[in-house]
Design an enzyme around this catalytic site. Structure first.
Site, PDB file in Angstrom:
ATOM      1  N   SER A  68       0.817  -1.216   0.000  1.00  0.00           N
ATOM      2  CA  SER A  68       0.000   0.000   0.000  1.00  0.00           C
ATOM      3  C   SER A  68       0.847   1.260   0.000  1.00  0.00           C
ATOM      4  O   SER A  68       0.312   2.360   0.099  1.00  0.00           O
ATOM      5  CB  SER A  68      -0.890   0.016   1.244  1.00  0.00           C
ATOM      6  OG  SER A  68      -1.691  -1.119   1.258  1.00  0.00           O
ATOM      7  N   TRP A  72       7.624   3.403   0.607  1.00  0.00           N
ATOM      8  CA  TRP A  72       7.643   4.845   0.354  1.00  0.00           C
ATOM      9  C   TRP A  72       7.487   5.614   1.671  1.00  0.00           C
ATOM     10  O   TRP A  72       8.258   6.520   1.973  1.00  0.00           O
ATOM     11  CB  TRP A  72       6.509   5.177  -0.611  1.00  0.00           C
ATOM     12  CG  TRP A  72       6.620   6.482  -1.327  1.00  0.00           C
ATOM     13  CD1 TRP A  72       7.687   7.352  -1.327  1.00  0.00           C
ATOM     14  CD2 TRP A  72       5.618   7.058  -2.168  1.00  0.00           C
ATOM     15  NE1 TRP A  72       7.400   8.431  -2.126  1.00  0.00           N
ATOM     16  CE2 TRP A  72       6.150   8.269  -2.655  1.00  0.00           C
ATOM     17  CE3 TRP A  72       4.337   6.658  -2.562  1.00  0.00           C
ATOM     18  CZ2 TRP A  72       5.417   9.100  -3.523  1.00  0.00           C
ATOM     19  CZ3 TRP A  72       3.613   7.479  -3.425  1.00  0.00           C
ATOM     20  CH2 TRP A  72       4.149   8.690  -3.895  1.00  0.00           C
ATOM     21  N   HIS A 130       1.990  -4.493   9.865  1.00  0.00           N
ATOM     22  CA  HIS A 130       0.731  -4.728   9.141  1.00  0.00           C
ATOM     23  C   HIS A 130      -0.382  -5.132  10.126  1.00  0.00           C
ATOM     24  O   HIS A 130      -1.479  -5.487   9.714  1.00  0.00           O
ATOM     25  CB  HIS A 130       0.904  -5.859   8.129  1.00  0.00           C
ATOM     26  CG  HIS A 130       1.900  -5.577   7.039  1.00  0.00           C
ATOM     27  ND1 HIS A 130       1.952  -4.385   6.354  1.00  0.00           N
ATOM     28  CD2 HIS A 130       2.881  -6.356   6.496  1.00  0.00           C
ATOM     29  CE1 HIS A 130       2.921  -4.443   5.442  1.00  0.00           C
ATOM     30  NE2 HIS A 130       3.495  -5.621   5.514  1.00  0.00           N
ATOM     31  N   ARG A 152      -4.354   2.079   0.002  1.00  0.00           N
ATOM     32  CA  ARG A 152      -4.290   2.185  -1.456  1.00  0.00           C
ATOM     33  C   ARG A 152      -5.530   1.559  -2.063  1.00  0.00           C
ATOM     34  O   ARG A 152      -6.123   0.653  -1.461  1.00  0.00           O
ATOM     35  CB  ARG A 152      -3.049   1.409  -1.907  1.00  0.00           C
ATOM     36  CG  ARG A 152      -2.714   1.543  -3.327  1.00  0.00           C
ATOM     37  CD  ARG A 152      -1.443   0.779  -3.644  1.00  0.00           C
ATOM     38  NE  ARG A 152      -0.989   1.140  -4.976  1.00  0.00           N
ATOM     39  CZ  ARG A 152       0.012   0.566  -5.606  1.00  0.00           C
ATOM     40  NH1 ARG A 152       0.685  -0.407  -5.016  1.00  0.00           N
ATOM     41  NH2 ARG A 152       0.354   0.941  -6.811  1.00  0.00           N
ATOM     42  N   LYS A 285       6.226  -0.691 -10.669  1.00  0.00           N
ATOM     43  CA  LYS A 285       5.845   0.466 -11.479  1.00  0.00           C
ATOM     44  C   LYS A 285       5.582   1.706 -10.625  1.00  0.00           C
ATOM     45  O   LYS A 285       5.853   2.822 -11.036  1.00  0.00           O
ATOM     46  CB  LYS A 285       4.566   0.142 -12.246  1.00  0.00           C
ATOM     47  CG  LYS A 285       4.735  -0.828 -13.369  1.00  0.00           C
ATOM     48  CD  LYS A 285       3.413  -0.871 -14.124  1.00  0.00           C
ATOM     49  CE  LYS A 285       3.436  -1.860 -15.247  1.00  0.00           C
ATOM     50  NZ  LYS A 285       2.095  -1.988 -15.862  1.00  0.00           N
TER      51      LYS A 285
HETATM   52  P1  A3P Z   1       3.350  -1.536  -7.656  1.00  0.00           P
HETATM   53  O1  A3P Z   1       3.520  -3.007  -7.480  1.00  0.00           O
HETATM   54  O2  A3P Z   1       1.954  -1.150  -8.029  1.00  0.00           O
HETATM   55  O3  A3P Z   1       4.356  -0.935  -8.560  1.00  0.00           O
HETATM   56  P2  A3P Z   1       4.832  -1.680  -0.294  1.00  0.00           P
HETATM   57  O4  A3P Z   1       5.913  -0.668  -0.206  1.00  0.00           O
HETATM   58  O5  A3P Z   1       3.714  -1.438   0.660  1.00  0.00           O
HETATM   59  O6  A3P Z   1       5.372  -3.048  -0.278  1.00  0.00           O
HETATM   60  O7  A3P Z   1       4.148  -1.460  -1.704  1.00  0.00           O
HETATM   61  C1  A3P Z   1       4.841  -1.694  -2.907  1.00  0.00           C
HETATM   62  C2  A3P Z   1       4.226  -0.845  -3.979  1.00  0.00           C
HETATM   63  O8  A3P Z   1       4.650   0.513  -3.784  1.00  0.00           O
HETATM   64  C3  A3P Z   1       4.699  -1.235  -5.369  1.00  0.00           C
HETATM   65  O9  A3P Z   1       3.613  -0.856  -6.223  1.00  0.00           O
HETATM   66  C4  A3P Z   1       5.898  -0.346  -5.558  1.00  0.00           C
HETATM   67  O10 A3P Z   1       6.230  -0.116  -6.902  1.00  0.00           O
HETATM   68  C5  A3P Z   1       5.430   0.929  -4.891  1.00  0.00           C
HETATM   69  N1  A3P Z   1       6.543   1.729  -4.402  1.00  0.00           N
HETATM   70  C6  A3P Z   1       7.651   1.302  -3.727  1.00  0.00           C
HETATM   71  N2  A3P Z   1       8.449   2.327  -3.439  1.00  0.00           N
HETATM   72  C7  A3P Z   1       7.842   3.431  -3.922  1.00  0.00           C
HETATM   73  C8  A3P Z   1       8.196   4.816  -3.925  1.00  0.00           C
HETATM   74  N3  A3P Z   1       9.334   5.210  -3.398  1.00  0.00           N
HETATM   75  N4  A3P Z   1       7.347   5.679  -4.495  1.00  0.00           N
HETATM   76  C9  A3P Z   1       6.181   5.255  -5.044  1.00  0.00           C
HETATM   77  N5  A3P Z   1       5.793   3.975  -5.071  1.00  0.00           N
HETATM   78  C10 A3P Z   1       6.615   3.064  -4.516  1.00  0.00           C
END
Ligand code: A3P
Length: 318
Positions: A68, A72, A130, A152, A285
């Site tokens: 979600s 980041w 989580h 998300r 992505k």
């Molecule tokens: P997608 O698989 O849709 O690309 P989490 O960090 O909770 O594990 O979630 C992973 C999702 O956040 C992935 O999405 C990943 O690409 C995206 N993500 C990871 N780092 C990010 C960043 N710095 N900025 C934006 N999205 C990011």
């Protein structure tokens, strides 16, 4: 594993016998505890977190469902909080994955020891989890610590999770099809799910006490990261001064923590977490609406109706 963790195994086995069990679409055993489907391998660390974690007023706890925006949020929060300690070119994020810097209660902090010593960690300590809101340790609710939740769109979360699991999967595990997996997701049988109950728990807590709980959406951060970095800093009581703003500090953090920047760091291209998860699998992505490439409009309609009914009256929408 420590002797005390070994001792706890019997207790856990007894508890497990009383719980409903399921297997997630990727083969992960789940147990229903306090209305949530928790991976059974995390049950013991979750119980240890509940029992032993003592929040300090200065702690910051980052809560999410997997996929979600956890990575980041960890990076942004760490950079905001330590901006007077490290310049960007000295940032520990250059050499360590965000999940190494901000550990999860269930898979890091309490995974090997039942009651690890966390007193030596300098304040403000940043942890993540989580764990659903209603299962959080009481001391998080009772202390003045700050909690940030990010969620998300469920369809993007589902697709992102599927990619993550498949990119780390062991070769001999054959996951269920997309249709079957989506069906389970809609029934709420999902790691740390049901999705809607996880999100609602934190949403209601935010409504009850917005000073304690900040509620963010991945899509909002994508739309305006500057505004959201300011929001996080203010919420943590660390607002950017005019001078910092004029120096471009916010943009610097935003660029540094972007998907592109983090995913291109050597440690995130090649490293592994706990010897089993590729650091690179946390970055893909990073787009809004990627689900349209995988799910049908019928599936999306089903989810829309489901969300409308589950979130009705809450003021929350996806
Ligand atoms: P997608 O698989 O849709 O690309 P989490 O960090 O909770 O594990 O979630 C992973 C999702 O956040 C992935 O999405 C990943 O690409 C995206 N993500 C990871 N780092 C990010 C960043 N710095 N900025 C934006 N999205 C990011």
């Amino acid at each position: 594993l420590s002797a005390e963790v070994e001792d706890q195994k019997d207790e856990l086995q007894e508890l497990l016998q009383t719980l409903d069990r399921q297997t997630n679409w990727n083969g992960t055993p789940l147990a229903k505890h306090n209305e949530f489907w928790l991976p059974t391998r995390f049950l013991r660390p979750i119980l240890s977190t509940q029992k032993y974690f003592k929040a300090k007023d200065t702690d910051i706890i980052l809560c999410t469902l997997p996929k979600s925006g956890t990575t980041w949020l960890k990076s942004l929060t760490f950079c905001i909080v330590t901006r007077n300690i490290y310049t960007i070119d000295q940032s520990p994020l250059l050499t360590s994955n965000p999940h190494t810097i901000v550990p999860f209660f269930e898979s890091n902090v309490y995974s090997e020891q039942e009651n690890p010593d966390l007193e030596h960690i300098p304040s403000p300590r940043i942890f993540s989890t989580h764990i659903p809101f209603n299962i959080l340790p009481n001391s998080i609710r009772e202390s003045q610590c700050k909690v940030i939740y990010i969620c998300r769109n469920p369809l993007d979360q589902f697709i992102s999770f599927r990619h993550f699991i498949l990119s780390n999967k062991e070769k001999d595990v054959e996951p269920l099809s997309m249709d079957e997996a989506f069906n389970m997701f809609c029934q709420g049988i999902d790691m740390f799910g049901p999705f809607w109950d996880h999100v609602l728990g934190y949403w209601n807590a935010h409504l009850n006490d917005p000073q304690k709980m900040l509620f963010l959406k991945y899509e909002d951060l994508k739309e305006d990261i500057t505004l959201n970095i300011k929001k996080i800093a203010e919420f943590l009581g660390l607002p950017f001064s005019l001078e910092e703003e004029n120096q471009g500090k916010i943009e610097e953090i935003s660029r540094f923590c972007s998907n592109e920047s983090l995913s291109n760091m050597e440690v995130n291209k090649t490293g592994m977490l706990l010897g089993q998860t590729k650091n690179s699998s946390y970055f893909r992505k990073g787009e809004v609406g990627d689900w349209t490439n995988y799910l049908t409009s019928t599936m999306a309609e089903r989810m829309k109706k489901l969300m409308e009914s589950k979130l009705e009256g809450s003021g929350l929408m996806f």
